[in-house]
Design an enzyme around this catalytic site. Sequence first.
Site, PDB file in Angstrom:
ATOM      1  N   ASP A 344       0.867  -1.174   0.000  1.00 20.79           N
ATOM      2  CA  ASP A 344       0.000   0.000   0.000  1.00 20.79           C
ATOM      3  C   ASP A 344       0.916   1.241   0.000  1.00 20.79           C
ATOM      4  O   ASP A 344       2.115   1.146   0.260  1.00 20.79           O
ATOM      5  CB  ASP A 344      -0.931  -0.014   1.214  1.00 20.79           C
ATOM      6  N   GLU A 544     -10.215   7.242   4.255  1.00 19.73           N
ATOM      7  CA  GLU A 544      -9.139   6.788   5.134  1.00 19.73           C
ATOM      8  C   GLU A 544      -9.176   7.495   6.499  1.00 19.73           C
ATOM      9  O   GLU A 544     -10.231   7.797   7.031  1.00 19.73           O
ATOM     10  CB  GLU A 544      -7.783   6.938   4.434  1.00 19.73           C
TER      11      GLU A 544
END
Length: 864
Positions: A344, A544
Amino acid sequence: MSTSRTALHVSRLCAGLTAVLVLAACSGERAGDAMAADTQAGQATAASDAGMIDPASWPQPAWPFADDPALEKKVDDLLATMTLEEKVGQIVQGDIASITPEDVRKYRLGSILAGGGSDPGGKYNARPEEWLALADAFWEASMDTSGGGKAIPVIWGIDAMHGQSNIVGATLFPHNIGLGATRNPDLLREIARITAIETRATGMEWTFAPTVAVPQDDRWGRAYEGYSEDPELVASFAGVFVEGLQGKPGTPEFLDDHHVMSSVKHFLGDGGTANGKDQGDTVATQAQLRDIHAAGYVPAIAAGAQAVMASFNSFHGEKMHGHKPLLTDVLKDRMNFGGFVVGDWNGHGQVRGCTNTDCAQTYIAGLDMAMASDSWKGMYESTLRHVRDGTIPMERLDDAVRRILRVKFRANLFDKPKPSERALGGKFEVLGAPEHREVARRAVRESLVLLKNQDGLLPLSPKATVLVAGDGADNLAKQSGGWTLTWQGDGTTREDFPNADSIWDGLKAQIDAAGGRAELAVDGKYTRKPDVAVVVFGEEPYAEFQGDLSNLMFKSGKSGDLELMQKLKADGIPVVAVFLSGRPLWLNREINAADAFVAAWLPGSEGGGVADVLLQGADGRPQHDFKGKLSFSWPRRANQYENNVGQQNYDPLFAFGHGLTYADNGNLAALPEDPGIDPDADTGNTWFVRGAPTTGMTLRLVGADGAAMDVVHPAAKTADGTLEMSAINHQVQEGARLFAWTGEGVVQLLANQPLDVSRETNGDVPVVLELRVDALPADPAAFVAAQCGEGCGGEVAIGPALARLPRGEWTRLAVPLKCLRTGGADTARLQVPFALRAAPGTRLALAGVSVSTAFDHLAECPAN
Ligand code: BGC
Ligand code: BGC
């Protein structure tokens, strides 16, 4: 600036801290890194045997690809001809905001991505043609052998998360939380199939989806990316979704031009972090990790997912990007995953001992491709070194490259022309095609969950006079949520949604057609008294960590929506509430105020699906019944963080699986209105607002002589007279503070509890000053600083940035957190998250200080 001068500056900024926070940074020593290392070591020892992994106890899905000697030979033949540089190029991925086709031509990188905030030419609403042209340019660069390199097609990964949601005009499906409510795997397969088609049209062959997180704490800002808190429900979708994206292994459709590779994410434990903190630490037992968080990977692997994305989170203090037992021993060896593991966004940089540009450990642990978004060049160079000196064994490098090449061969990419010449390349008519939107609309209908229907108010007659109110009524950004054209889903306009209907559009169309009367008034101020009002409201878009909450109370009870509903009720108008959100939240007062309450999640482009269920047909009967069932349990109190089906003492307000239909009695007795928390206790990352420190923060002025004073009144002056503060009006009365320097005084904001903004720092989010520069001296020296305890602090020179701002005008200046970190501040534990010092002659007004992505000007990190 000389060292002693820096030391002096730091000490000036530290002056005035209480004795508990004595700062050795004032001596010029920077102990930040050492202390960070200490903390990590502490975490590791504390973990002791907790966090141990026994691969033999994990499931063993069958990988659906038989050994294929022909494919292996192709891989071996190619590998045998590749240089070390070419091999390393395959295992590093760069983001289009930081890499060009020229770079790919030169460095032979195997993959690129477009992160949520990365777009062709930096335009969030770039045209589909621009995306496709860029895809061609990268592909051509990877296939260009004129410099002697081998032709290995680059693969482009993108977050096609709820449809190809990066592209203007694409079909936007409900976010996963809404899909969870449908309980309909066949529908999910169809959605995945369409997403693949729209993604191929714009040139990419790979999506970073599905998210199979099993969110256990709804404060998590990514809760909506998960289908459910229930592992079984997640598992029932994971395999079919992968199959919809990629096609069925062993059939001709598999990874053909109408399908895309999937990356199942985020491995592992992303939904289980302590306090629902994004990128945090999952301190679960092995059984919980396996049975709850890994549930989706079993069917996804069996369906042949070509990639798995490693997660930002830790497991018992150990970052997943460096977790060999889970990445290699469990995922690859035990669970038979034969694709490749992609990292990621700079996730490798969070592994102990690593930086964004240097991390042998992550590959050794089992990562096959690092998402080195803006750090790819450094990562490429350091990785080359690590292979040359044997730190990364050659077999590991070869294994990683083999895994990536196998996927490229399986997708037949070596035999394909450039993206625009593939079957769907440039067929932009598939974006938001009517048959695609019809499926999305159906998904909206099936995702709506009815929680209250007092006296059978719903379904409404389309012949009635209907007021449509609330700031979500005609708001496509709000009904689509994060990961929509921009990372946070904010900053867009109506024009960016050409193939979409707002909830208002949907209601109006059907009411007009039936001869009723629809009026839109966001603030509820109708021109003609309606028979009924539909109030659409909810959370603002987020993605997020920016969506993490400190409690589950909807907007701390201060949204204004309650008052809007109460006002309508006082006028004698029945109210239907349509709530847009990425998670269940505590809003008992709003539920009480409404006669009917519908949880609509984040429905996406098809507002018409809401009208389909809320409005009767011509025959006066429902057109479509409510089908949605809660995939997340609804909280009884604003601090009921662990509220998951199957747990001990399970006591939700509305249970997992709840959802009324038109056949049910929808009456609901008044709910208790005490949230059980102090909604003002935590203000997140807003430190100063309307000229005042937020709860938990203290405003302090420090004179040039070091004497400090905590400020309680709107006007104040340091004892030595070097810094004076007064209140001025901005937006509201006394909504800002004007600071005037006659010497080197400092403005400080002190946090009662150390603040952790490390995730924001990693995500490249800045501190934003809402300010007005009135006067600057000829040499406009000014510094923003942060302090993190003894021996820990950093500062950024903002003089040049201030000099560039217009005089006398309000604007927002961003100071990157990462500059403060580079300067020595450990942003995981800030005690003084903000300090501002300026040269005599500076006059500047400050209204707000917060960590945010919304700003007008950006200060640059000073070059070291
Ligand atoms: C997110 C991933 C996403 C990636 C690329 C990361 O910050 O965690 O889910 O796929 O960025 O945009
Ligand atoms: C990117 C996102 C990414 C995030 C890192 C942003 O700048 O656009 O895709 O997820 O940074 O957390």
